[in-house]
Enzyme design. Structure first.
Site, mmCIF file in Angstrom:
data_model
loop_
_atom_site.group_PDB
_atom_site.id
_atom_site.type_symbol
_atom_site.label_atom_id
_atom_site.label_comp_id
_atom_site.label_asym_id
_atom_site.label_seq_id
_atom_site.Cartn_x
_atom_site.Cartn_y
_atom_site.Cartn_z
ATOM 1 N N ASP A 65 62.603 53.478 97.717
ATOM 2 C CA ASP A 65 62.356 54.458 98.783
ATOM 3 C C ASP A 65 62.368 53.819 100.171
ATOM 4 O OD1 ASP A 65 62.135 56.287 96.766
ATOM 5 O OD2 ASP A 65 59.946 56.271 96.734
ATOM 6 N N LYS A 73 68.419 61.294 95.518
ATOM 7 C CA LYS A 73 67.082 61.486 96.108
ATOM 8 C C LYS A 73 67.088 62.795 96.905
ATOM 9 C CE LYS A 73 65.524 57.657 94.394
ATOM 10 N NZ LYS A 73 64.560 57.683 93.298
ATOM 11 N N ARG A 116 71.057 59.373 99.915
ATOM 12 C CA ARG A 116 70.561 58.484 100.967
ATOM 13 C C ARG A 116 71.549 57.385 101.355
ATOM 14 N NH1 ARG A 116 64.113 58.333 99.211
ATOM 15 N NH2 ARG A 116 63.613 60.321 100.201
HETATM 16 O O1 SPQ Z 1 59.017 62.773 94.533
HETATM 17 P P1 SPQ Z 1 60.369 62.467 95.091
HETATM 18 O O2 SPQ Z 1 60.876 63.620 95.868
HETATM 19 O O3 SPQ Z 1 61.352 62.014 94.056
HETATM 20 O O4 SPQ Z 1 60.149 61.237 96.115
HETATM 21 C C1 SPQ Z 1 60.740 59.951 96.312
HETATM 22 C C2 SPQ Z 1 60.439 59.599 97.833
HETATM 23 O O5 SPQ Z 1 61.279 59.060 98.555
HETATM 24 O O6 SPQ Z 1 59.308 59.856 98.214
HETATM 25 C C3 SPQ Z 1 62.233 59.867 95.992
HETATM 26 F F1 SPQ Z 1 62.984 60.606 96.653
HETATM 27 O O7 SPQ Z 1 60.056 58.936 95.573
HETATM 28 C C4 SPQ Z 1 60.099 58.772 94.155
HETATM 29 C C5 SPQ Z 1 60.758 57.433 93.823
HETATM 30 O O8 SPQ Z 1 62.045 57.325 94.353
HETATM 31 C C6 SPQ Z 1 58.678 58.789 93.642
HETATM 32 C C7 SPQ Z 1 58.528 58.225 92.268
HETATM 33 C C8 SPQ Z 1 57.272 58.436 91.527
HETATM 34 O O9 SPQ Z 1 56.235 58.768 92.129
HETATM 35 O O10 SPQ Z 1 57.300 58.245 90.299
HETATM 36 C C9 SPQ Z 1 59.522 57.448 91.677
HETATM 37 C C10 SPQ Z 1 60.826 57.182 92.311
HETATM 38 O O11 SPQ Z 1 61.797 58.054 91.757
HETATM 39 P P2 SPQ Z 1 62.578 57.726 90.384
HETATM 40 O O12 SPQ Z 1 63.626 58.791 90.304
HETATM 41 O O13 SPQ Z 1 63.154 56.371 90.588
HETATM 42 O O14 SPQ Z 1 61.653 57.776 89.283
#
Ligand code: SPQ
Length: 428
Positions: A316, A343, A347
């Site tokens: 992120d 995302k 991005r």
């Molecule tokens: O919740 P959301 O919208 O997916 O938020 C993001 C962010 O930038 O705040 C991603 F867009 O964070 C995710 C992160 O990329 C939050 C997260 C979690 O809390 O488990 C995990 C990550 O996503 P992923 O798809 O890699 O599991």
């Protein structure tokens, strides 16, 4: 749609900020408080739009959640205390809410349906629905279950043995939450280590989970007990000020109460490698989630390569690291980061498109970007594209710009950092 004239041409940032609560941990505190037995108290909860969506969904599932200034009180009655919602559950912009809640609802013997905003409507859900269906849940959605709206008829679940095809904490967490309700032991194998807040929460709520060499095992039928949670500050929010402090002349910023979970500290590793003048002070490694203070000073930076297993530990932070790279001497290459495409926005595209408008030398690749530094940033009209992290990155970029900068869709920032501009202005 809110347009903002951003502050530009800043030659010094000095002061101290207490970083607001971690978004990932705030979501999970509501979810675990709701599926545990008894009253859970949560302090330093992040009141960002995404976490408020999680509260709203669990209220619709029959959970009592009281909010006061400094504390959330959640009355959990176990998984079996959740009741069939009368309305559609709206997750807003939050990928974490929709993917984790699917893991919980897969095991509940009732019907529910999930929607979100336009951005959520484009994010892939098959990565969660496919393994949950293997466990026995009945799920459907637009385009063969790939996109919202998603419908779920949950019930009895079989345990799963599953190798994650993507490095995703959200998919891992959804399967752990379903595994807690399955009849037997589930095994989930990660291809790269991702944030482990769900695993830590299970232990904090009195449950058991085992992890060895990226193989996670969890028994179904555990009874979780209410707990107290103090949410540490979000390193993903601190990242904007780390980059601002390192790139703007004569700066010194103290960031208090930053979460230092090793599955999230990739940005510290990268900034140190780039030569940043960054110190970690008073780390508290004893809490269930480690935290500490960070001090960042103006730094002389050099380009680097960011790849492989480090990517999930800073996924992120890549938009703001891209900005940092424009202020470093030499070339920075970011690879193995194709997950950025799914995302809140793509991005890779939004970072490249918006930073180019400000005069950066940056190219998109299939799995990341290449940035040539050091660039003098100029000005222009930029947009968050509705993505909070792109909006905040551009507000920090503006500080380095010589001409006027206007940010469109600035309201997206409240998804994860409602008082971002108050904190930024306090340093100027
Ligand atoms: O919740 P959301 O919208 O997916 O938020 C993001 C962010 O930038 O705040 C991603 F867009 O964070 C995710 C992160 O990329 C939050 C997260 C979690 O809390 O488990 C995990 C990550 O996503 P992923 O798809 O890699 O599991």
């Amino acid at each position: 749609m809110t347009s903002l004239n951003l502050k530009t041409n800043i030659n010094r940032l000095v002061g101290e900020i207490t970083i607001p609560g971690d978004k990932s941990i705030s979501h999970r505190s509501v979810m675990f408080g709701s599926i545990a037995h008894g009253e859970t108290r949560v302090t330093n909860f992040l009141p960002g739009d995404d976490c408020l969506s999680t509260i709203s969904c669990f209220r619709k599932l029959g959970v009592t959640i009281e909010e006061s200034d400094n504390e959330l009180r959640i009355t959990g009655k176990g998984f079996e205390g959740l009741t069939e919602p009368e309305e559609v559950l709206d997750v807003g912009n939050s990928g974490t809410t929709i993917r984790l809640i699917m893991g919980i609802l897969a095991g509940r013997p009732f019907f529910s349906s999930l929607i979100g905003d336009e951005s959520i409507g484009k994010r892939p859900m098959t990565r969660v629905t496919v393994p949950l269906k293997k466990m026995g849940a009945k799920m459907d959605g637009r385009k063969d279950g790939a996109f919202t709206p998603i419908s779920i008829r949950g019930g009895r679940l079989e345990p799963i043995h599953y190798e994650l095809p993507v490095a995703s904490a959200q998919v891992k967490s959804a399967l752990i939450l379903a595994g807690l309700q399955a009849e037997g032991k589930s095994t989930i194998i990660e291809q790269a280590e991702t944030r482990d807040h769900t695993e830590r929460m299970i232990l904090r709520f009195g449950g058991k989970i085992h992890k060895e060499n990226q193989v996670i095992t969890v028994e179904g039928g555990q009874r979780l007990k209410a707990s107290t949670i103090h949410v540490p500050g979000d390193i993903s929010s601190a990242a904007f000020f780390l980059v601002a402090g390192a790139s703007i002349p004569d700066s010194e910023i103290v960031l208090k109460n930053v979460g230092l979970n090793p599955t999230r500290t990739g940005i510290i590793e990268v900034m140190e490698k780039m030569g940043a003048n960054l110190k970690v002070v008073q780390p508290d490694g004893n809490s269930f989630e480690p935290s500490g203070d960070l001090i960042i000073k103006t730094s002389s930076l050099k380009g680097t390569i960011i790849e492989g297993e480090l990517i999930p530990k800073l996924i992120d932070e890549i938009p703001i690291i891209a900005l940092l790279a424009t202020q470093a001497e030499g070339t920075t290459i970011i690879k193995d980061a194709e997950e950025l495409k799914v995302k809140e926005t793509n991005r890779i595209d939004t970072v490249v498109q918006e930073l180019r408008k400000l005069g950066a030398s940056i190219d998109a690749t299939d799995d990341g970007m290449i940035i040539h530094g050091k660039s003098n940033l100029t000005g222009g009209t930029v947009s968050s594209h509705g993505d909070h992290r792109i909006g905040m990155m551009l507000a920090i970029a503006a500080l380095l710009c010589t001409d006027d900068v206007k940010l469109e869709n600035a309201e997206a920032i409240s998804v994860s950092y409602p008082n971002f501009f108050t904190h930024l202005n306090s340093l100027i």
